[in-house]
Design an enzyme around this catalytic site. Sequence first.
Site, PDB file in Angstrom:
ATOM      1  N   ALA A 137       0.852  -1.189   0.000  1.00 52.53           N
ATOM      2  CA  ALA A 137       0.000   0.000   0.000  1.00 52.53           C
ATOM      3  C   ALA A 137       0.886   1.236   0.000  1.00 52.53           C
ATOM      4  O   ALA A 137       2.098   1.144   0.172  1.00 52.53           O
ATOM      5  CB  ALA A 137      -0.888   0.013   1.236  1.00 52.53           C
ATOM      6  N   LYS A 138       0.312   2.372  -0.196  1.00 54.67           N
ATOM      7  CA  LYS A 138       1.054   3.634  -0.072  1.00 54.67           C
ATOM      8  C   LYS A 138       0.059   4.764   0.065  1.00 54.67           C
ATOM      9  O   LYS A 138      -1.063   4.676  -0.438  1.00 54.67           O
ATOM     10  CB  LYS A 138       1.899   3.868  -1.329  1.00 54.67           C
ATOM     11  CG  LYS A 138       3.024   4.852  -1.115  1.00 54.67           C
ATOM     12  CD  LYS A 138       4.167   4.165  -0.408  1.00 54.67           C
ATOM     13  CE  LYS A 138       5.391   5.019  -0.317  1.00 54.67           C
ATOM     14  NZ  LYS A 138       6.581   4.174  -0.115  1.00 54.67           N
ATOM     15  N   GLY A 139       0.482   5.815   0.742  1.00 52.33           N
ATOM     16  CA  GLY A 139      -0.387   6.971   0.881  1.00 52.33           C
ATOM     17  C   GLY A 139       0.369   8.237   0.542  1.00 52.33           C
ATOM     18  O   GLY A 139       1.604   8.231   0.495  1.00 52.33           O
TER      19      GLY A 139
END
Length: 476
Positions: free
Chosen positions: A106-108
Amino acid sequence: MTDRHEPGFRQSVDLMFNRAAALMKLPPGLEEKIRVCNSTYTVRFGVRLRGRIETFTGYRSVHSEHMEPVKGGIRYALSVDQDEVEALAALMTYKCALVEVPYGGAKGGLCLDPRQWEEHELEQITRRFAFELIKRDLINPAQNVPAPDMGTSEREMAWIADQYARMNTADINSRACVTGKPLNAGGIQGRVEATGRGVQFALREFFRHPEDVARAGLSGGIEGKRIIVQGLGNVGYHAAKFLAEEDGARIVGIIERDGALHDEAGLNVEEVKQWLHRKGGLKDFPHVAWHAEGARLLEAECDILIPAALEGVINLGNAARIRAPLIIEAANGPVTAGADEILRQKGTVIIPDLYANAGGVTVSYFEWVKNLSHIRFGRIQRRQEEARHELLVRELERLSADKGLGWTLAPDFKERYLRGAGELELVRSGLDDTMRAAYQSMREVWHGREGVTDLRVSAYIVSIQRVAASYRAKGL
Ligand code: GLU
């Protein structure tokens, strides 16, 4: 940075994936299932700041849920957009699989320049962003666990952890909702240095294999090697510092936002870092040549080039001019797919991002485990271990005295042997082991598989195999 032939970041990662997948026999459809990004949540929220409402755009992208929680940092930068966050989330999937950290990717990101805001303003913005993600389970110890990335640090992670705890007062595992926290807020020793330390361990492992070193046209060990590093942020600073101070490398160039320093005699990383901190740039650093056009130094002669800043810095525009025979990608995606091809043809050896910078998420994993077990590593066994070592040392000394052998243990041996491992030693040992094991798995593919020419494609093959195996086990 890119010209019209250069694909975007996400496409570049996909092209690298495709090159590996083409060498594998995946069941029909599985290749696409692994490659695509599962979901990206976009949020726009307002925060009342400086007498007006400021609207911010943030993202949390989940690339793969073959394992949960999903994991990946939150970046604060003006470059943040959906394409970037999705590319970085995909890299997290492959990275975690390669180093056997049991997470999906994931990444934000939040599109803002953190230097434009005061600390209390950043806290308000971060808490508001975290609120939006927490209420949708996009931050959750069992489902989605962020960490620091470019533009964020321990400070933001502490705010996020606190925000989660306020919204989930009965969750006993709330601290595990985010990693990279300060020690006093549930962090772990060695997390701040972890990515840079991982780069050092990766290089040490590479240099343990003379055959691999020879592929780059180099020989010997790290000692005396001339290194150019781009970006003296958390990752670049620690990597350069450890390689210079502990392994005897010479840091001949440092590239930063405002330009570059070049000194064949070797730069003192600590002094440059202090200067950067005080002055905000490298210009006027005493007694060293400063070049306004920093990126040109990427093309200078050296043994090892460490891009530790942004993605896409080695691209179709400069790849042919890169002279370093060995590149280790401390940043995510610093070499575009097109540049990768040019460099491969030139014989440049690239230690790829999904391996080279995996130290951060590896130690994040240790932190998460620590949070879930609610106890510091080493707390139970350390003194017992010391007592047993002491027993042995005493017995050796007694034997020597009784038999008149005249043995004396070197004082530093005694001191070092008697000291039981604390959290930092255990974290470093776990990280070292992880980096060695992952290199071995890439290396087997690199040297043993038909059609494989480089470490990047090897890394992707290992990762894709593992993700595929986990989908298969689930029956998907
Ligand atoms: N942001 C780091 C990375 O790109 C760390 C991620 C994490 O610790 O979850 O790998």
